[in-house]
Enzyme design. Structure first.
Site, PDB file in Angstrom:
ATOM      1  CG  PHE A 117      -2.739 -74.497 -12.904  1.00 31.92           C
ATOM      2  CD1 PHE A 117      -1.462 -74.034 -12.982  1.00 31.92           C
ATOM      3  CD2 PHE A 117      -3.420 -74.663 -11.905  1.00 31.92           C
ATOM      4  CE1 PHE A 117      -1.168 -72.977 -12.051  1.00 31.92           C
ATOM      5  CE2 PHE A 117      -2.966 -73.643 -10.918  1.00 31.92           C
ATOM      6  CZ  PHE A 117      -1.866 -72.922 -10.784  1.00 31.92           C
ATOM      7  CD  GLN A 238      -7.779 -79.873  -4.529  1.00 29.36           C
ATOM      8  OE1 GLN A 238      -7.575 -78.762  -4.597  1.00 29.36           O
ATOM      9  NE2 GLN A 238      -8.063 -80.507  -5.821  1.00 29.36           N
TER      10      GLN A 238
HETATM   11  C1  LIG Z   1      -2.071 -71.901   0.239  1.00 25.37           C
HETATM   12  C2  LIG Z   1      -3.320 -71.748  -0.907  1.00 25.37           C
HETATM   13  C3  LIG Z   1      -3.166 -71.332  -2.121  1.00 25.37           C
HETATM   14  C4  LIG Z   1      -4.359 -71.315  -3.006  1.00 25.37           C
HETATM   15  N1  LIG Z   1      -3.957 -70.997  -4.415  1.00 25.37           N
HETATM   16  C5  LIG Z   1      -4.989 -70.952  -5.309  1.00 25.37           C
HETATM   17  C6  LIG Z   1      -4.858 -70.578  -6.711  1.00 25.37           C
HETATM   18  O1  LIG Z   1      -3.562 -70.462  -7.174  1.00 25.37           O
HETATM   19  N2  LIG Z   1      -5.883 -70.597  -7.765  1.00 25.37           N
HETATM   20  C7  LIG Z   1      -7.244 -70.779  -6.965  1.00 25.37           C
HETATM   21  O2  LIG Z   1      -7.917 -70.662  -7.765  1.00 25.37           O
HETATM   22  N3  LIG Z   1      -7.407 -70.923  -5.868  1.00 25.37           N
HETATM   23  C8  LIG Z   1      -6.270 -71.198  -4.830  1.00 25.37           C
HETATM   24  N4  LIG Z   1      -6.678 -71.565  -3.478  1.00 25.37           N
HETATM   25  C9  LIG Z   1      -8.010 -71.472  -3.174  1.00 25.37           C
HETATM   26  C10 LIG Z   1      -8.515 -70.104  -3.080  1.00 25.37           C
HETATM   27  O3  LIG Z   1      -7.403 -69.176  -2.531  1.00 25.37           O
HETATM   28  C11 LIG Z   1      -9.640 -69.786  -2.094  1.00 25.37           C
HETATM   29  O4  LIG Z   1     -10.491 -70.807  -2.268  1.00 25.37           O
HETATM   30  C12 LIG Z   1     -10.391 -68.549  -2.194  1.00 25.37           C
HETATM   31  O5  LIG Z   1      -9.494 -67.544  -1.920  1.00 25.37           O
HETATM   32  C13 LIG Z   1     -11.547 -68.196  -1.138  1.00 25.37           C
HETATM   33  O6  LIG Z   1     -11.912 -66.997  -1.531  1.00 25.37           O
HETATM   34  P1  LIG Z   1     -13.372 -66.509  -0.590  1.00 25.37           P
HETATM   35  O7  LIG Z   1     -13.418 -65.061  -1.255  1.00 25.37           O
HETATM   36  O8  LIG Z   1     -14.534 -67.401  -0.744  1.00 25.37           O
HETATM   37  O9  LIG Z   1     -12.908 -66.749   0.901  1.00 25.37           O
HETATM   38  P2  LIG Z   1     -11.669 -65.908   1.641  1.00 25.37           P
HETATM   39  O10 LIG Z   1     -10.653 -65.206   0.895  1.00 25.37           O
HETATM   40  O11 LIG Z   1     -10.981 -66.808   2.588  1.00 25.37           O
HETATM   41  O12 LIG Z   1     -12.251 -64.706   2.654  1.00 25.37           O
HETATM   42  C14 LIG Z   1     -13.231 -65.036   3.732  1.00 25.37           C
HETATM   43  C15 LIG Z   1     -13.800 -63.511   4.111  1.00 25.37           C
HETATM   44  O13 LIG Z   1     -14.566 -63.857   5.193  1.00 25.37           O
HETATM   45  C16 LIG Z   1     -14.538 -63.082   6.526  1.00 25.37           C
HETATM   46  N5  LIG Z   1     -15.096 -63.933   7.193  1.00 25.37           N
HETATM   47  C17 LIG Z   1     -15.141 -65.138   7.681  1.00 25.37           C
HETATM   48  N6  LIG Z   1     -15.900 -65.328   8.792  1.00 25.37           N
HETATM   49  C18 LIG Z   1     -16.513 -64.232   9.124  1.00 25.37           C
HETATM   50  C19 LIG Z   1     -17.160 -63.812  10.375  1.00 25.37           C
HETATM   51  N7  LIG Z   1     -17.562 -64.814  10.998  1.00 25.37           N
HETATM   52  N8  LIG Z   1     -17.615 -62.419  10.267  1.00 25.37           N
HETATM   53  C20 LIG Z   1     -17.041 -61.691   9.465  1.00 25.37           C
HETATM   54  N9  LIG Z   1     -16.309 -61.935   8.296  1.00 25.37           N
HETATM   55  C21 LIG Z   1     -15.989 -63.164   8.133  1.00 25.37           C
HETATM   56  C22 LIG Z   1     -12.872 -63.095   6.303  1.00 25.37           C
HETATM   57  O14 LIG Z   1     -12.654 -61.987   7.252  1.00 25.37           O
HETATM   58  C23 LIG Z   1     -12.573 -63.040   4.999  1.00 25.37           C
HETATM   59  O15 LIG Z   1     -12.757 -61.549   4.601  1.00 25.37           O
HETATM   60  C24 LIG Z   1      -5.646 -71.532  -2.615  1.00 25.37           C
HETATM   61  C25 LIG Z   1      -5.736 -72.053  -1.420  1.00 25.37           C
HETATM   62  C26 LIG Z   1      -4.799 -72.010  -0.419  1.00 25.37           C
HETATM   63  C27 LIG Z   1      -5.067 -72.331   0.993  1.00 25.37           C
END
Ligand SMILES: Cc1cc2nc3c(=O)[nH]c(=O)nc-3n(C[C@H](O)[C@H](O)[C@H](O)COP(=O)(O)OP(=O)(O)OC[C@H]3O[C@@H](n4cnc5c(N)ncnc54)[C@H](O)[C@@H]3O)c2cc1C
Lengths: 584, 73
Positions: A117, A238
Site C-alpha cells: 500500500f 482525508q
Molecule cells: C469506502 C471505504 C473504504 C475503506 N477501506 C479501508 C481499508 O481498506 N482499510 C482500512 O484500514 N480502512 C478503510 N476505510 C476506513 C474504515 O473502514 C473505517 O474507518 C472503519 O471501518 C470505521 O470503523 P468503526 O468501528 O469506527 O465504525 P463503523 O464501522 O462506521 O461503525 C459505527 C457503528 O456505530 C453505530 N452508530 C453510529 N451512531 C449511532 C447511534 N447514534 N446510536 C447507535 N449506534 C450508532 C452504527 O450503527 C455502527 O454500528 C475505508 C473507508 C471507506 C469509506
C-alpha cells in the site's frame, strides 16, 4: 422512561465496538451493544483494501518500520506512544482475528496474504514494504461477520436499530450511561452502565462529496460535544482523489496502479507537473490537491469545469475486465460511462476523519482540566474512527484504520475491566440526568416550523464542500462560518411533518443532522484557527508546515473556544522519531 | 414502508444510492410479489447484495426483476 442496567454500554457495532464487546463479554461482563443498523451492516463492511500489520509474510518487516511510516504519514502530528502501541500490537491483533476465524487470503506457503500500500517502507523510508493483510477485497465484511458470530457465542446483548441520543453525566462529570431510542417502537430507553464506550464511526456526510455511507453522521461526536467534551484535530479530513463526481463512490488507487491516469479540461496529463516522479501514483493528499487546483484555476472538465477525468480505456479491454471488473461496474452505475470507452469523471472526495473524541491509547476519553490537558472522564471511552487517539495525526495511511479498530478495541476493553474492578458500584442517576436527551427528543415533536431538514442538510454539505474543502484560506473559511451560522439558525426553525412512532426516518434524520452540525462547526473552526499546512489540512495562505508554532493538537469546544495540547513525541519504549520534512 | 426505508440504509454508499433511488422512483409501481422479493434482497449481507446488483450473483424470478429495476435509472 424504561431502564436497563449493564456493566458496559457500547454504542456502535462496527469493527471497533464489536472487538471491544467481544473482549468484555468473553471476560464474563454484561455488555450492551447499540447499533442504528444490523451490526454487520456497519460501515466497516465497506473496507476493501485490508488491514496493515508488520507480519513480514511477503517482504521482511518490523513493527518499528511500520511505526516510522505511520509517524511520518501523520506529518508528525500523531502521538508516538499511541503509534508505538498500534504498530507493536498489530501482528497480535491480526493473529487474534485469524484465531477467531477471519478467512484471510493465503500465500502459497499458507501464511496470511499481504499486499503493498502507499506510504509503506522498509528500513525507515527505504524500499516499498508489503504490509496490508487482506481477505480478498472483503476484509471489512469478513471482520464484521467474524466478530458478530463470536459476540453471539459470548452472549453480548445487542440492541439493534436503537439510536443513542445523549450521554448521561452526573454533577461530578462521571458518565453513567446513555439514553437511546428504539426505532421500531419509537420509545426512549435509559441504559445505565458503569462504563460507556463510544464507537460510532465517522462523519463524512458533512461534505457534499463523500465516500461514506449515509449512516456516517458523527453521532458520537455530537453526543460528546453536547456533554461538554471538546473535539480534537477536527481540521484533518482525508480526501480521496478519485470519487465519482456527483455520487462520491470510491474509485480505488488500483486503477492508477494499473496505468490509469488523470487529465484536465485541456486534455493534459497534469500530474506530470505536480509530481514528475510518482505522477498519478503520488500520495493521496498530493493528488487530491492537484485536482482541486486544476479545477480552481479553470482547467476542469465538462460544461461547469468542475471535475477531471480518469482515463483507463488505453489499458485495454482484457486487462480492465480481468483486473478491474468492480471499477467498471461502479463507473457504469454511478458515472454512467463505460470506462472501456470513455474516461470516468472524478473529484476529490472526503473519505476519513482523522480527528474525533480525544482519547488516550487505552481508550479513556481525556479532556483539559485544572490538573492538565489530559484528565480522564470517568466512565467514558472512545475508539475507532470517532476517536482521536491520535495515531493518524494529520493524515491516515491506508489499512491503518482497521488495525486501529482492533488494537484500541481490545485495549479499551482491558482498561474498562480495570476500571470496573476499581468501581464496583454504580453511582445513582441524578434527577436531571436524562434531560439533555429528553429535550432533544421533545424538540422534534414540535409541529411549527418553516424549514425542512433535507434542505438544511443539503445546504450544510454545500457550504462545507465549498468553504472547507481540499484548499482552504482565511476569508473563504470565515465566509463559510458565517453561512453555517445562518444554516444553524434555520435548523432552530425546522420541523418534521411525520410524527408517527414506528421507524420514523424523518425524526432519525433530524437527530442525525444535529450531530452533523456539531461536527461541521468543529471542523470549520479548527481549520480556520490552524494557520499552517500539515497533512490533509492545506491552507493556501499558510502553505508551509510550521512545527515551531503548530506541532500541537487542536481541541475545539462547543462554544467555539479553542485549546491546544502538545503532541506526545515520546514513544513508550523506543526512541522518538523527530519531525522531518515529509517527502516521498 | 418506513421500516423498509430504514433497512435500505446500508454500510456501503453504492447500495445507499441505488436503493434510495429505487424506493423513490420504483417502489410504488411494484406488485406484492416484487415487494416481497425486495424484502428478501434486503436480508443479504451488503457485499453479497452488491454482487447481485452488479450481476455477479445469481437471482431468479421476481428477485431478478427487482434487481433489474434497481440497476436502471
Ligand atoms: C469506502 C471505504 C473504504 C475503506 N477501506 C479501508 C481499508 O481498506 N482499510 C482500512 O484500514 N480502512 C478503510 N476505510 C476506513 C474504515 O473502514 C473505517 O474507518 C472503519 O471501518 C470505521 O470503523 P468503526 O468501528 O469506527 O465504525 P463503523 O464501522 O462506521 O461503525 C459505527 C457503528 O456505530 C453505530 N452508530 C453510529 N451512531 C449511532 C447511534 N447514534 N446510536 C447507535 N449506534 C450508532 C452504527 O450503527 C455502527 O454500528 C475505508 C473507508 C471507506 C469509506
Amino acid at each position: 422512561m424504561e431502564r436497563r442496567k449493564f456493566d458496559v454500554a457500547i454504542i456502535g457495532a462496527g469493527g471497533a465496538g464489536m472487538r471491544a464487546a467481544l473482549q468484555l463479554s468473553s471476560g464474563g461482563y454484561n455488555v450492551a451493544v447499540l447499533s442504528k443498523v444490523f451490526p454487520t451492516r456497519s460501515h466497516t463492511v465497506a473496507a476493501q483494501g485490508g488491514i496493515t500489520a508488520a507480519l513480514g509474510n511477503v517482504t521482511e518487516d518490523n513493527w518499528l518500520w511500520h511505526m516510522y511510516d505511520t509517524v511520518k504519514g501523520s506529518d508528525y502530528l500523531g502521538d508516538q506512544d499511541a503509534i508505538e502501541y498500534l504498530c507493536r500490537m498489530g501482528p497480535q491483533a491480526v493473529y487474534e482475528m485469524e484465531h477467531f476465524g477471519l478467512p484471510f487470503s493465503r500465500l502459497e506457503n499458507g501464511k496470511i496474504y499481504q499486499r503493498p500500500f502507499g506510504g509503506q517502507s522498509r528500513n525507515f523510508g527505504g524500499e516499498q514494504a508489503t504490509r496490508t493483510c487482506a481477505a480478498a477485497d472483503r476484509t471489512g465484511h469478513a471482520m464484521l461477520h467474524t466478530l458478530y458470530q463470536r459476540n453471539i457465542q459470548a452472549k453480548t446483548h445487542f440492541f439493534v436499530e436503537y439510536m443513542a441520543i445523549d450521554l448521561v453525566r452526573d454533577g461530578e462529570g462521571r458518565v453513567l450511561g446513555v439514553v437511546a431510542f428504539d426505532m421500531e417502537k419509537g420509545e426512549p430507553l435509559l441504559i445505565e452502565a458503569r462504563a460507556t464506550l463510544l464507537a460510532t464511526g465517522g462523519a463524512g456526510r458533512i461534505f457534499q462529496a463523500s465516500t461514506n455511507a449515509f449512516i456516517n453522521t458523527g453521532d458520537g461526536l455530537g453526543m460528546a460535544s453536547r456533554s461538554g467534551i471538546p473535539l480534537e484535530d477536527m481540521e484533518f479530513w482525508q480526501f480521496h482523489p478519485t470519487g465519482v463526481q456527483g455520487a462520491g463512490v470510491l474509485i480505488s488507487e488500483g486503477v492508477r496502479g494499473e496505468g490509469g491516469y488523470l487529465v484536465n479540461g485541456n486534455g493534459e496529463r497534469f500530474m506530470e507537473r505536480y509530481a514528475p516522479h510518482a505522477k498519478d501514483l503520488a500520495g493521496r493528499d498530493v493528488v487530491a490537491r492537484a485536482i482541486a487546483l486544476e479545477i480552481h484555476e479553470g482547467r476542469g472538465c465538462g460544461e461547469a469545469r468542475d471535475h477531471v477525468l480518469l482515463k483507463l480505456d488505453h489499458i485495454g479491454r482484457e486487462k480492465i475486465m480481468a483486473r478491474l471488473p468492480g471499477i467498471r461496474e461502479i463507473s457504469i452505475n454511478f458515472a454512467h460511462v463505460d470506462p472501456l470507452e470513455a474516461p470516468i469523471p472524478v473529484v476529490p472526495t472526503v473519505h476519513y476523519m482523522m480527528g474525533g473524541i480525544p482519547a488516550h491509547y487505552r481508550g479513556q476519553v481525556v479532556v483539559p482540566a485544572r490538573t492538565g490537558p489530559e484528565e480522564a472522564v470517568q466512565g467514558l471511552y472512545a475508539i475507532g474512527e470517532c476517536a482521536c487517539v491520535s495515531v493518524h495525526g494529520a493524515n491516515r495511511l491506508g489499512g491503518n484504520s482497521l488495525l486501529d479498530l482492533l488494537v484500541f478495541g481490545r485495549a479499551a476493553a482491558d482498561h474498562i475491566v480495570e476500571f470496573l474492578k476499581e468501581n464496583p458500584a454504580s453511582p445513582p442517576i441524578p434527577a436531571d440526568g436524562t434531560d439533555l436527551a429528553r429535550s432533544r427528543l421533545a424538540r422534534w415533536e414540535r409541529r411549527q416550523g418553516s424549514e425542512r431538514v433535507a434542505d438544511i442538510y443539503r445546504d450544510m454539505q454545500r457550504i462545507m464542500q465549498a468553504h472547507c474543502g481540499v484548499f482552504r484560506k482565511a476569508e473563504v473559511l470565515e465566509q463559510g462560518l458565517v453561512k453555517l451560522e445562518e444554516v444553524r439558525r434555520r435548523l432552530d426553525d425546522a420541523a418534521i411533518s411525520d410524527h408517527s412512532k414506528v421507524y420514523n426516518t424523518a425524526r432519525i434524520e433530524a437527530l442525525e443532522l444535529e450531530n452533523l452540525m456539531e461536527v461541521a462547526f468543529a471542523t470549520i473552526r479548527s481549520a480556520l484557527a490552524r494557520r499552517e499546512s500539515r497533512g490533509a489540512h492545506a491552507r493556501d495562505d499558510y502553505p508551509e508546515r510550521n512545527d515551531k508554532s503548530w506541532l500541537k493538537h487542536t481541541l475545539v469546544h462547543r462554544d467555539g473556544t479553542i485549546d491546544y495540547k502538545p503532541v506526545r513525541l515520546k514513544p513508550l519504549t523506543v526512541p522518538s522519531f523527530p519531525p522531518k520534512t515529509r517527502s516521498y | 414502508m418506513s421500516m423498509i426505508r430504514w433497512r435500505s440504509r446500508r454500510g456501503m454508499l453504492e447500495l445507499d444510492i441505488l436503493l434510495s433511488r429505487f424506493l423513490e422512483t420504483r417502489w410504488e409501481s411494484l406488485n406484492e410479489v416484487e415487494k416481497n422479493a425486495y424484502l428478501g434482497l434486503l436480508e443479504y449481507p451488503d457485499a453479497e447484495l452488491w454482487d447481485i446488483i452488479s450481476g455477479r450473483g445469481a437471482v431468479h424470478g421476481a428477485e431478478k426483476r427487482v434487481v433489474e429495476l434497481i440497476r436502471t435509472d
